[in-house]
Motif scaffolding. Structure first.
Motif, short mmCIF file in Angstrom:
data_model
loop_
_atom_site.label_atom_id
_atom_site.label_comp_id
_atom_site.label_asym_id
_atom_site.label_seq_id
_atom_site.Cartn_x
_atom_site.Cartn_y
_atom_site.Cartn_z
N ALA A 52 1.32 -1.32 -0.31
CA ALA A 52 0.12 0.15 -0.12
C ALA A 52 1.11 1.02 0.34
N VAL A 53 1.89 1.49 1.15
CA VAL A 53 3.10 2.65 1.31
C VAL A 53 3.55 3.32 -0.52
N PHE A 54 3.92 1.25 -1.08
CA PHE A 54 4.49 2.14 -2.09
C PHE A 54 4.26 1.40 -3.59
N SER A 55 2.06 1.73 -3.38
CA SER A 55 1.37 1.51 -4.21
C SER A 55 1.88 2.30 -5.77
N GLY A 56 2.48 3.33 -5.35
CA GLY A 56 2.72 5.32 -5.69
C GLY A 56 3.49 4.78 -7.61
#
Length: 436
Positions: A52-56
């Motif tokens: 989620a945190v690095f989903s970008g």
């Protein structure tokens, strides 16, 4: 791992979200450093899973931005940007309102045929910067920054009035169809939003740019006979036309614009057949903006994944002053709710969070369900700060526009929108029978 750390509950993601937004809003630290601090704090504190945190970084928007920087650098490198800029300068330069209005109109016209915000910025920004050069607007000047902002704001804000031309629109339409069984058609959507959110807001944007960033573009000199296209210009022109055609027909072939752009970027970087060296790639790609964008998308995913968005939604819904006897106030309250959510989950996340609440909002306000869904478009298309709209961030990065200028224009356009355009939108909704 569950939605949030069992030790932290919801307060950790809430504090991290508030701190990140505050740093971006105040520009106390460079935006890329705030992005890196967000990634580090989110992982150390375990407020959400890494995916989620690095989903970008996994988002198609990230890769479209990266490929956009490559294509934009190639357009400048081979001279196509200067060539097109000279052609436009002959018609637009000499009058500052005409120049600004022409760029804003160009962003809206391109949105009718090209579905990707990032793709449009990729094509337009190097051309508009070359146009600024032709008009004598030097690097760092207010006029040059204004034209870059015209590309970013026009591309994002005005395209909200065209159903397939804006990512939040597609998120809203997809969520409405899957969760509520509501389907939207292209022409009715354009008729509802085009006159106010498209044309009138474009005029407001152009007027704000002219007022905030006054400039005196020089008249374009008589254009000499254009030199023949070089081999590199011809090859890049063919590549761009093919890329544009694939972007415009993505619903037919099924390949998302991001991957079309990535293939085009790879072709630009290939030895011998490409246009850029490794050094030019490193100099042309603004990795600071890429990190910033990845963090914005990761923050939105964290808010959704942690459950913070749901808690905020329920709390706001319980306190929102909705009264079926006062539709005008309900209309304004729903716009305000969208604007508030824009601070937390940014424009791409707003429809994902608000659309599931639309039926409850419709019941409480007495407005038709489809009207509640449509009202949120006004809110997420009117960011109060640049970080709330990734395309604006990207355009500012490509145009080297300071954050203060972007924030000033955001607030100016939003003030006119809320004071003038929202009441006009309400009357237009009523005239078309969308208020029941």
């Amino acid at each position: 791992m569950g939605q949030v750390s069992s030790a932290g509950g919801l307060w950790l993601p809430a504090v991290l979200t508030a701190a990140t937004i505050l740093l971006w809003a105040t520009a106390r630290l460079p935006e890329y450093l705030t992005a890196l601090l967000f990634f580090a704090a989110a992982m150390v504190l375990r407020v959400a899973p890494a995916e989620a945190v690095f989903s970008g970084f996994q988002s198609s928007a990230f890769w479209l931005v990266l490929s956009g920087f490559v294509l934009g650098t190639a357009i400048r490198r081979v001279g196509l940007a200067d060539r097109i800029g000279r052609l436009l300068a002959a018609h637009l330069s000499g009058s500052w309102p005409r120049l600004v209005g022409g760029v804003v109109l160009l962003t809206y016209a391109l949105a009718l045929v090209m579905p990707s915000n990032m793709g449009r910025i990729t094509l337009l920004m190097p051309i508009v910067l070359a146009l600024a050069d032709q008009a004598g607007l030097s690097e760092g000047s207010g006029g040059r920054r204004a034209l870059a902002l015209a590309v970013g704001f026009g591309t994002f804000q005005l395209s909200a009035s065209i159903l397939p031309a804006n990512v939040p629109n597609l998120v809203m339409a997809g969520a409405a169809e899957s969760a509520l069984g509501v389907h939207f058609a292209y022409l009715p959507y354009l008729l509802l939003h085009g006159p106010v959110l498209g044309l009138l807001k474009g005029a407001v944007l152009a007027a704000c740019l002219c007022a905030l960033f006054p400039a005196r573009p020089r008249p374009a000199p008589p254009a000499p006979a254009p030199a023949p296209l070089s081999p590199a210009e011809r090859r890049l022109g063919v590549l761009l036309l093919g890329t544009l055609a694939l972007w415009a027909t993505d619903t037919l072939h099924g390949v998302p614009p991001a991957w079309v752009g990535l293939v085009a970027a790879c072709l630009c970087l290939l030895p011998r057949v490409g246009f850029l060296t490794g050094e030019e790639f490193a100099a042309g790609v603004n990795f600071r903006t890429c990190l910033y964008l990845a963090a914005i998308l990761g923050l939105a995913a964290l808010v959704t994944r942690s459950g913070l968005g749901d808690v905020l939604g329920r709390a706001i819904l319980a306190t929102l002053p909705l009264d079926p006897a006062r539709p005008a106030r309900d209309f304004g309250a729903l716009v305000g709710l969208t604007v508030l959510f824009n601070f937390v989950v940014t424009a791409n996340g707003v429809p994902a969070l608000l659309t599931p609440l639309a039926r409850a909002l419709a019941d409480a306000s007495g407005l038709p369900l489809v009207t509640v869904l449509m009202v949120q478009v006004i809110g997420y298309a009117t960011p109060l700060l640049p970080y709330q709209a990734a395309p604006i961030v990207v355009a500012m990065g490509m145009g080297k526009v300071p954050g203060r200028d972007g924030a000033t224009l955001c607030l100016a356009v939003a003030a006119v929108t809320f004071l003038v355009l929202v009441p006009l939108d309400y009357l237009w909704f009523r005239l078309l029978g969308w208020l029941g």
